[in-house]
Design a protein around this motif. Structure first.
Motif, short mmCIF file in Angstrom:
data_model
loop_
_atom_site.label_atom_id
_atom_site.label_comp_id
_atom_site.label_asym_id
_atom_site.label_seq_id
_atom_site.Cartn_x
_atom_site.Cartn_y
_atom_site.Cartn_z
N LYS A 70 0.83 -1.20 0.00
CA LYS A 70 0.00 0.00 0.00
C LYS A 70 0.87 1.26 0.00
O LYS A 70 0.61 2.20 -0.74
N ILE A 71 1.92 1.25 0.81
CA ILE A 71 2.83 2.40 0.85
C ILE A 71 3.49 2.59 -0.51
O ILE A 71 3.61 3.71 -1.01
N ARG A 72 3.89 1.49 -1.12
CA ARG A 72 4.52 1.58 -2.44
C ARG A 72 3.54 2.16 -3.47
O ARG A 72 3.90 3.01 -4.28
N LEU A 73 2.31 1.68 -3.43
CA LEU A 73 1.29 2.18 -4.35
C LEU A 73 1.05 3.67 -4.13
O LEU A 73 1.01 4.45 -5.10
N LEU A 74 0.93 4.08 -2.89
CA LEU A 74 0.72 5.49 -2.58
C LEU A 74 1.90 6.33 -3.07
O LEU A 74 1.73 7.42 -3.62
N ARG A 75 3.10 5.81 -2.88
CA ARG A 75 4.31 6.52 -3.34
C ARG A 75 4.29 6.68 -4.85
O ARG A 75 4.55 7.77 -5.38
N HIS A 76 3.97 5.62 -5.55
CA HIS A 76 3.90 5.68 -7.02
C HIS A 76 2.81 6.64 -7.49
O HIS A 76 3.00 7.35 -8.48
N GLN A 77 1.68 6.64 -6.79
CA GLN A 77 0.60 7.55 -7.18
C GLN A 77 1.03 9.01 -7.06
O GLN A 77 0.59 9.85 -7.84
N PHE A 101 0.83 10.97 3.39
CA PHE A 101 -0.08 10.66 2.29
C PHE A 101 -1.50 11.16 2.52
O PHE A 101 -2.43 10.78 1.81
N ASN A 102 -1.66 12.01 3.52
CA ASN A 102 -2.96 12.60 3.85
C ASN A 102 -4.03 11.54 4.10
O ASN A 102 -5.14 11.62 3.58
N LEU A 103 -3.68 10.54 4.89
CA LEU A 103 -4.60 9.46 5.26
C LEU A 103 -4.63 9.34 6.77
O LEU A 103 -3.71 9.79 7.46
N SER A 104 -5.66 8.71 7.28
CA SER A 104 -5.66 8.35 8.70
C SER A 104 -4.86 7.05 8.82
O SER A 104 -4.63 6.34 7.83
#
Length: 109
Positions: free
Chosen positions: A7-14, A55-58
């Motif tokens: 998930k962190i990798r996906l968020l980083r790529h996004q 990533f502006n998430l909770s």
């Protein structure tokens, strides 16, 4: 790679960020961040909080493991873009070889 790391990798790529970009934002080394992404290192609550804010998430959203359709689409898009990039890199290498061959032909005369 564990679910959190993916998930962190996906968020980083996004965000279009490199591992170096995120490591700097978290004030940790690139290898330390890489270990978080790959699941080698367990993440403590303080680091989870720091990553979620980045990533502006909770924290709950960050820890959520349910694959949404949007996540799957993003992963598929990333895979497609990686394939296209590899093709372009091959084309660039081929063109570089042609330029070198032409240069050598011109200087032999």
């Amino acid at each position: 790679m564990n679910a959190l790391g993916k998930k962190i990798r996906l968020l980083r790529h996004q965000k279009g960020w490199s591992q170096e970009d995120v490591a700097k934002r978290l004030d940790i080394s690139i290898p330390a961040f890489s270990k978080i992404e790959t699941g080698i290192t367990d993440v403590n609550l303080s680091r989870l909080n720091q990553i979620s804010k980045l990533f502006n998430l909770s924290v709950v959203q960050l820890l959520s493991t349910s694959d949404t359709e949007e996540d799957r689409e993003s992963l598929n898009e990333l895979a497609d873009l990686n394939k296209k990039l590899q093709l372009r890199e091959t084309e660039v290498i081929d063109l570089q070889k042609k330029v070198i061959d032409l240069y050598e032909q011109l200087h032999k005369k």
